[in-house]
Design a protein around this motif. Structure first.
Motif, mmCIF file in Angstrom:
data_model
loop_
_atom_site.group_PDB
_atom_site.id
_atom_site.type_symbol
_atom_site.label_atom_id
_atom_site.label_comp_id
_atom_site.label_asym_id
_atom_site.label_seq_id
_atom_site.Cartn_x
_atom_site.Cartn_y
_atom_site.Cartn_z
ATOM 1 N N ARG A 4 0.844 -1.178 0.000
ATOM 2 C CA ARG A 4 0.000 0.000 0.000
ATOM 3 C C ARG A 4 0.888 1.240 0.000
ATOM 4 O O ARG A 4 1.800 1.391 0.831
ATOM 5 N N ILE A 5 0.621 2.136 -0.962
ATOM 6 C CA ILE A 5 1.445 3.320 -1.175
ATOM 7 C C ILE A 5 0.568 4.568 -1.019
ATOM 8 O O ILE A 5 -0.569 4.607 -1.518
ATOM 9 N N ALA A 120 -8.562 6.649 8.310
ATOM 10 C CA ALA A 120 -8.157 7.399 9.497
ATOM 11 C C ALA A 120 -6.739 7.929 9.355
ATOM 12 O O ALA A 120 -6.431 9.043 9.819
ATOM 13 N N LEU A 121 -5.867 7.171 8.696
ATOM 14 C CA LEU A 121 -4.488 7.636 8.491
ATOM 15 C C LEU A 121 -4.471 8.880 7.614
ATOM 16 O O LEU A 121 -3.790 9.869 7.928
ATOM 17 N N LEU A 122 -5.233 8.866 6.498
ATOM 18 C CA LEU A 122 -5.262 10.025 5.614
ATOM 19 C C LEU A 122 -5.916 11.222 6.292
ATOM 20 O O LEU A 122 -5.479 12.374 6.103
ATOM 21 N N GLN A 123 -6.942 10.991 7.081
ATOM 22 C CA GLN A 123 -7.585 12.089 7.790
ATOM 23 C C GLN A 123 -6.627 12.729 8.796
ATOM 24 O O GLN A 123 -6.611 13.952 8.951
ATOM 25 N N ASP A 124 -5.844 11.901 9.451
ATOM 26 C CA ASP A 124 -4.868 12.438 10.403
ATOM 27 C C ASP A 124 -3.817 13.289 9.685
ATOM 28 O O ASP A 124 -3.410 14.353 10.183
ATOM 29 N N THR A 138 -4.017 13.756 -1.163
ATOM 30 C CA THR A 138 -3.464 12.419 -0.959
ATOM 31 C C THR A 138 -4.166 11.410 -1.850
ATOM 32 O O THR A 138 -5.319 11.583 -2.256
ATOM 33 N N GLY A 139 -3.440 10.356 -2.124
ATOM 34 C CA GLY A 139 -3.975 9.205 -2.834
ATOM 35 C C GLY A 139 -3.342 7.947 -2.280
ATOM 36 O O GLY A 139 -2.153 7.948 -1.927
ATOM 37 N N LEU A 140 -4.114 6.877 -2.184
ATOM 38 C CA LEU A 140 -3.621 5.624 -1.607
ATOM 39 C C LEU A 140 -4.024 4.480 -2.527
ATOM 40 O O LEU A 140 -5.198 4.350 -2.890
ATOM 41 N N ALA A 141 -3.040 3.669 -2.915
ATOM 42 C CA ALA A 141 -3.305 2.554 -3.829
ATOM 43 C C ALA A 141 -2.216 1.502 -3.657
ATOM 44 O O ALA A 141 -1.303 1.635 -2.830
ATOM 45 N N ASP A 142 -2.332 0.443 -4.498
ATOM 46 C CA ASP A 142 -1.343 -0.632 -4.437
ATOM 47 C C ASP A 142 -0.023 -0.222 -5.084
ATOM 48 O O ASP A 142 1.020 -0.804 -4.765
ATOM 49 N N THR A 143 -0.052 0.718 -5.999
ATOM 50 C CA THR A 143 1.139 1.105 -6.744
ATOM 51 C C THR A 143 1.409 2.594 -6.569
ATOM 52 O O THR A 143 0.498 3.382 -6.260
ATOM 53 N N ARG A 144 2.658 2.944 -6.821
ATOM 54 C CA ARG A 144 3.036 4.352 -6.713
ATOM 55 C C ARG A 144 2.359 5.173 -7.808
ATOM 56 O O ARG A 144 1.919 6.310 -7.551
ATOM 57 N N GLY A 145 2.268 4.631 -9.019
ATOM 58 C CA GLY A 145 1.640 5.360 -10.105
ATOM 59 C C GLY A 145 0.164 5.617 -9.866
ATOM 60 O O GLY A 145 -0.336 6.712 -10.129
ATOM 61 N N ALA A 146 -0.548 4.606 -9.350
ATOM 62 C CA ALA A 146 -1.978 4.790 -9.087
ATOM 63 C C ALA A 146 -2.189 5.773 -7.940
ATOM 64 O O ALA A 146 -3.113 6.597 -7.983
ATOM 65 N N ALA A 147 -1.377 5.707 -6.919
ATOM 66 C CA ALA A 147 -1.496 6.649 -5.808
ATOM 67 C C ALA A 147 -1.229 8.073 -6.279
ATOM 68 O O ALA A 147 -1.915 9.020 -5.871
ATOM 69 N N TRP A 148 -0.229 8.260 -7.158
ATOM 70 C CA TRP A 148 0.073 9.589 -7.697
ATOM 71 C C TRP A 148 -1.108 10.117 -8.515
ATOM 72 O O TRP A 148 -1.456 11.294 -8.435
ATOM 73 N N ILE A 157 -9.052 6.564 -2.236
ATOM 74 C CA ILE A 157 -8.370 5.331 -1.865
ATOM 75 C C ILE A 157 -8.796 4.247 -2.833
ATOM 76 O O ILE A 157 -9.997 4.004 -3.036
ATOM 77 N N ALA A 158 -7.831 3.599 -3.449
ATOM 78 C CA ALA A 158 -8.108 2.485 -4.354
ATOM 79 C C ALA A 158 -8.205 1.196 -3.545
ATOM 80 O O ALA A 158 -7.396 0.957 -2.639
ATOM 81 N N ALA A 159 -9.172 0.400 -3.862
ATOM 82 C CA ALA A 159 -9.329 -0.873 -3.172
ATOM 83 C C ALA A 159 -8.131 -1.773 -3.462
ATOM 84 O O ALA A 159 -7.453 -1.648 -4.484
ATOM 85 N N VAL A 160 -7.893 -2.696 -2.546
ATOM 86 C CA VAL A 160 -6.752 -3.597 -2.677
ATOM 87 C C VAL A 160 -6.929 -4.461 -3.926
ATOM 88 O O VAL A 160 -7.971 -5.081 -4.135
ATOM 89 N N GLY A 161 -5.903 -4.454 -4.784
ATOM 90 C CA GLY A 161 -5.915 -5.272 -5.984
ATOM 91 C C GLY A 161 -6.756 -4.717 -7.120
ATOM 92 O O GLY A 161 -6.942 -5.413 -8.124
ATOM 93 N N GLN A 162 -7.276 -3.485 -7.014
ATOM 94 C CA GLN A 162 -8.116 -2.923 -8.059
ATOM 95 C C GLN A 162 -7.672 -1.496 -8.417
ATOM 96 O O GLN A 162 -8.451 -0.537 -8.307
ATOM 97 N N PRO A 163 -6.448 -1.321 -8.850
ATOM 98 C CA PRO A 163 -6.017 0.036 -9.215
ATOM 99 C C PRO A 163 -6.725 0.572 -10.455
ATOM 100 O O PRO A 163 -7.011 1.760 -10.541
#
Length: 488
Positions: A4-5, A120-124, A138-148, A157-163
């Motif tokens: 998770r990135i 909660a982490l992103l809200q903090d 912020t963005g959170l995903a399985d990959t750095r590119g998807a999070a960017w 937030i991208a679900a696990v395994g579904q970028p």
């Protein structure tokens, strides 16, 4: 465990940093000179609401918004501030890297549960950054590119395994592509990432560079992408454990020399010089004696530094013996290698060593030197600065001769615009001989000085028959004569 990135983007990093130190209301921009033109580099919310954009000319921005406030951008300070934010972000995970020029990337794998989950982490993060006056996405995903992509074009937030499900509707620019291939894809009607994936890979490979396929595979997790964390700052510290306790000053000096050679080698590797050294002597009873050495200049020469420890080591109490020595450079400064030639030899550092010896007894800040100042006012033509934190400056030859001794103006009796032939000063009756002048000095109107409220001053050099060579001045606005200096 799935990776998770988190991508943390500061869209107004430069302006937020500046406004934290100097708050101001209204539209504000930072400017940067590019191609011989001042352009808008970063701007605040008020400037955005006025229709201004980053990259536009500063003159155009002023025409759209006459009340616009501005300041020059400091790119080096922005990057230093970004590194400070990276150290702050380590409260969430130990693996934090820079996403230059205005972002961070965090590998929070296995750490989100410590903050109550991903949301909660992103809200903090947002709460703490908002309190600090910073704008962040912020963005959170399985990959750095998807999070960017999520941080820049669709926070979430991208679900696990579904970028792909999270970024499929985002524009192709979310793949971190340069402007040229992005415009080419849009001209072909490929607006979103899903449109790009629908094309055969062979077609993309023939028509575009390999970067398009690479960025797409990185965002979907087909090609791994590493995160380079910030390296820990180097530690300039050496330790020596002794098999048998020692107590003689000569033995302690020998151990200090061994540590000092190793410490200076490390300082030389990083082109640093020590300003503050601390030698800790641990005794067998677990008590410690600390010898602190403050240097007048950054140094890394063991032969010069070692004799400066003699006084402190001689005054230390060894007790029943010392079994460990620890030497640390608590304060370091850049010190580049100085090249010597046949015309310019090695610099003479004996004065710095003398300042260090005296300064460690009475305090380095108590040893001061005179420096020239850019002012024609006699009292402001020099500065007094600590010698340890200033370099000796060469005084430019004055256009007018100045007395070596200056003191507050002392009134004397006299009439007219020329110096009196006879006058009394400090209970002495003096007779003027040779008179040179006048030299008119005007007050500096941009500074408030009670001593110059009377306005102009006409200075005269008066050599008396009694041997005194005085510096007199006359105030035309409020007629009066004063003595302010004496020539040697």
């Amino acid at each position: 465990m799935p990776r998770r990135i988190v991508s943390l983007w500061f869209p107004r990093l430069a302006s937020d940093r500046f406004l934290r130190a100097r708050p101001m209301d209204g539209p504000f921009v930072l400017t940067h000179r590019h191609s011989n033109t001042d352009r808008v580099y970063c701007l605040n919310d008020a400037a955005l609401k006025q229709g201004l954009q980053a990259g536009m000319g500063y003159a155009d921005a002023r025409s759209f918004c006459p009340q616009l406030q501005s300041a020059p951008a400091d790119l080096a300070a922005d990057q230093q501030f970004l590194q400070t934010l990276a150290r702050w972000a380590k409260r969430y995970c130990p693996w934090v890297g820079l996403d230059a020029p205005d972002g961070l990337v965090l590998d929070v794998t296995g750490a989100t549960h410590l903050f109550g989950g991903e949301e909660a982490l992103l809200q903090d993060m947002h709460l703490r950054l908002t309190r600090a006056g910073l704008t962040a996405r912020t963005g959170l995903a399985d990959t750095r590119g998807a999070a960017w992509a999520l941080a820049h074009y669709g926070p979430g937030i991208a679900a696990v395994g579904q970028p792909l499900r999270a970024i499929g509707t985002l524009p192709v620019a979310a793949l971190r592509l340069p402007d040229k291939p992005t415009v080419a894809l849009q001209r072909l009607g490929l607006r979103t990432i899903s449109d790009l994936i629908a094309l055969p890979r062979a077609t993309l490979t023939r028509r575009f560079d390999a970067d398009v396929i690479l960025r797409l595979d990185q965002a979907l997790g087909k090609v791994p992408e590493s995160i380079s964390p910030l390296p820990d700052p180097p530690r300039y510290q050496m330790r020596l454990s002794l098999p048998e306790p020692i107590g003689l000053a000569a033995d302690v000096m020998a151990g200090t020399e061994r540590l000092l050679v190793q410490l200076c080698d490390r300082l030389k590797t990083h082109e640093r010089g020590a300003r503050l050294l601390q030698l800790t002597l641990r005794r067998v009873d677990q008590a410690s004696q600390i010898v602190e050495l403050r240097l007048a200049r950054p140094m890394r020469n063991p032969a010069r530094i070692l004799p400066l420890f003699e006084r402190g080591i001689a005054a230390a109490d060894a007790g029943f013996g010392i079994d460990q020595l620890r030497l640390a450079a608590l304060q370091v400064e850049p010190l580049e290698v100085r090249q010597t030639t046949h015309q310019q030899g090695a610099p003479n550092d004996r004065l710095d060593d003398l300042i260090t010896r005296i300064g460690n007894r009475i305090g380095l800040e108590n040893i001061q030197r005179f420096l020239p100042a850019d002012s024609h006012i006699p009292e402001r033509s020099f500065l007094i600065a600590p010698a340890a934190w200033s370099d000796p400056a060469k005084f430019a030859p004055p256009q007018r001769q100045r007395p070596l001794q200056l003191f507050p103006p002392e009134p004397i009796q006299g009439r007219g615009a020329r110096p009196p032939r006879q006058f009394r000063w400090r209970r002495m009756a003096l007779t003027a001989g040779r008179i040179t002048g006048p030299e008119r000095i005007a007050p500096e109107w941009w500074l408030s000085d009670e001593n110059w409220r009377s306005g102009l001053r006409d200075y005269w050099k008066v050599e008396t028959k009694q041997g005194r060579r005085l510096w007199l001045f006359y105030t035309p606005q409020n007629p009066g004569w004063f003595v302010q200096g004496e020539f040697a």
